[in-house]
Enzyme design. Structure first.
Site, PDB file in Angstrom:
ATOM      1  CG  ASN A   9      41.415  35.189  41.362  1.00 20.42           C
ATOM      2  OD1 ASN A   9      40.943  34.051  41.338  1.00 20.42           O
ATOM      3  ND2 ASN A   9      40.665  36.279  41.421  1.00 20.42           N
ATOM      4  CE  LYS A  11      40.347  37.723  37.992  1.00 20.09           C
ATOM      5  NZ  LYS A  11      40.202  38.982  37.287  1.00 20.09           N
ATOM      6  CG  HIS A  93      37.812  39.320  42.749  1.00 19.65           C
ATOM      7  ND1 HIS A  93      37.290  39.625  41.515  1.00 19.65           N
ATOM      8  CD2 HIS A  93      39.160  39.368  42.618  1.00 19.65           C
ATOM      9  CE1 HIS A  93      38.299  39.832  40.666  1.00 19.65           C
ATOM     10  NE2 HIS A  93      39.431  39.677  41.316  1.00 19.65           N
ATOM     11  CD  GLU A 141      42.464  42.772  42.196  1.00 20.79           C
ATOM     12  OE1 GLU A 141      43.413  42.076  41.871  1.00 20.79           O
ATOM     13  OE2 GLU A 141      41.277  42.439  41.982  1.00 20.79           O
ATOM     14  CB  ILE A 146      40.293  43.849  36.759  1.00 21.55           C
ATOM     15  CG1 ILE A 146      40.574  44.302  38.192  1.00 21.55           C
ATOM     16  CG2 ILE A 146      40.099  42.334  36.713  1.00 21.55           C
ATOM     17  CD1 ILE A 146      39.484  43.953  39.198  1.00 21.55           C
TER      18      ILE A 146
END
Ligand code: G3P
Length: 219
Positions: A9, A11, A93, A141, A146
């Site tokens: 990812n 982001k 997410h 997750e 994270i």
């Protein structure tokens, strides 16, 4: 989509935005070609088109909205994302959470236009609930890990086994803090079908070396 897989990812990291996103995506493609393993990138909406036309591995959008053609200014139309070349979309997410009704509609709309769906969940229980909407994969997750240095594989291995028990084999990715081939290997050995990660690659001095290391865990 071939499993097991490694989805990175991008982001909104500077190292993974615009021209840099394209460069980083090409490194993923190179590692996928060299190892013969499954890699995918999940990029910002505005970068999907430029990246998807240049690389052969799956490109995911980070979000879509369950809107239709017409009056939905500022939203991300699933048809437009598909036309831009996206293979699939990430949804829900931890940094882009949506309510359950919107999530359900988003999964339906993604399927209508042929976008593969990876839906994030904060816990195995939430993952099991989301499984009722039948996304292609569920990425569990733990939010507190994270972006950190301790991986879910090391800190919370029980999350992986619980997720696989509750959601089913062949449906679960795990993520948060994943950085090494050892992390990937452990996740796979506990039943996951791959990993979702970000900072381990986007903040790396040598993303190529990190991706090669991550790949070792998939073998
Ligand atoms: O989407 C993946 C992500 O939330 C995990 O981030 O930086 O812990 O690998 P990171």
């Amino acid at each position: 989509m071939n499993l097991p897989t490694i989805i990175v990812n991008f982001k909104t990291y500077e190292s993974a935005t615009g021209d840099k996103a394209l460069k980083l995506a090409k490194i993923h493609e190179k590692v996928a070609q060299e190892t013969g393993l499954s890699f995918a990138v999940c990029v910002q909406s505005v970068d999907v088109y430029r990246i998807a036309r240049e690389i052969s591995i799956p490109v995911f959008a980070q979000h879509i909205d369950p809107v239709m053609y017409g009056s939905a200014t500022g939203h991300i139309l699933p048809e437009a994302m598909k036309a831009a070349g996206a293979f699939g979309t990430l949804l829900n997410h931890a940094e882009r959470q949506i309510d359950e009704e919107t999530l359900k509609k988003s999964i339906e709309r993604a399927k209508e236009v042929g976008l593969y769906t990876v839906v994030c969940a904060n816990t195995p229980e939430m993952g099991a609930r989301i499984a009722n909407y039948d996304p292609d994969l569920i990425a569990v997750e733990p939010p507190e890990l994270i972006g950190g240095d301790i991986s879910v594989s090391n800190a919370r291995p029980e999350i992986i086994t619980e997720s696989v028990d509750l959601i089913g084999k062949g449906k679960v990715l795990v993520g948060a803090g994943v950085k090494t081939g050892e992390d990937t290997k452990k996740a796979i050995s506990l039943g996951a079908s791959g990993v979702l990660l970000a900072s381990g690659v986007t903040k790396a001095d040598d993303p190529y070396a990190v991706l090669l290391d991550l790949a070792k865990g998939l073998r």
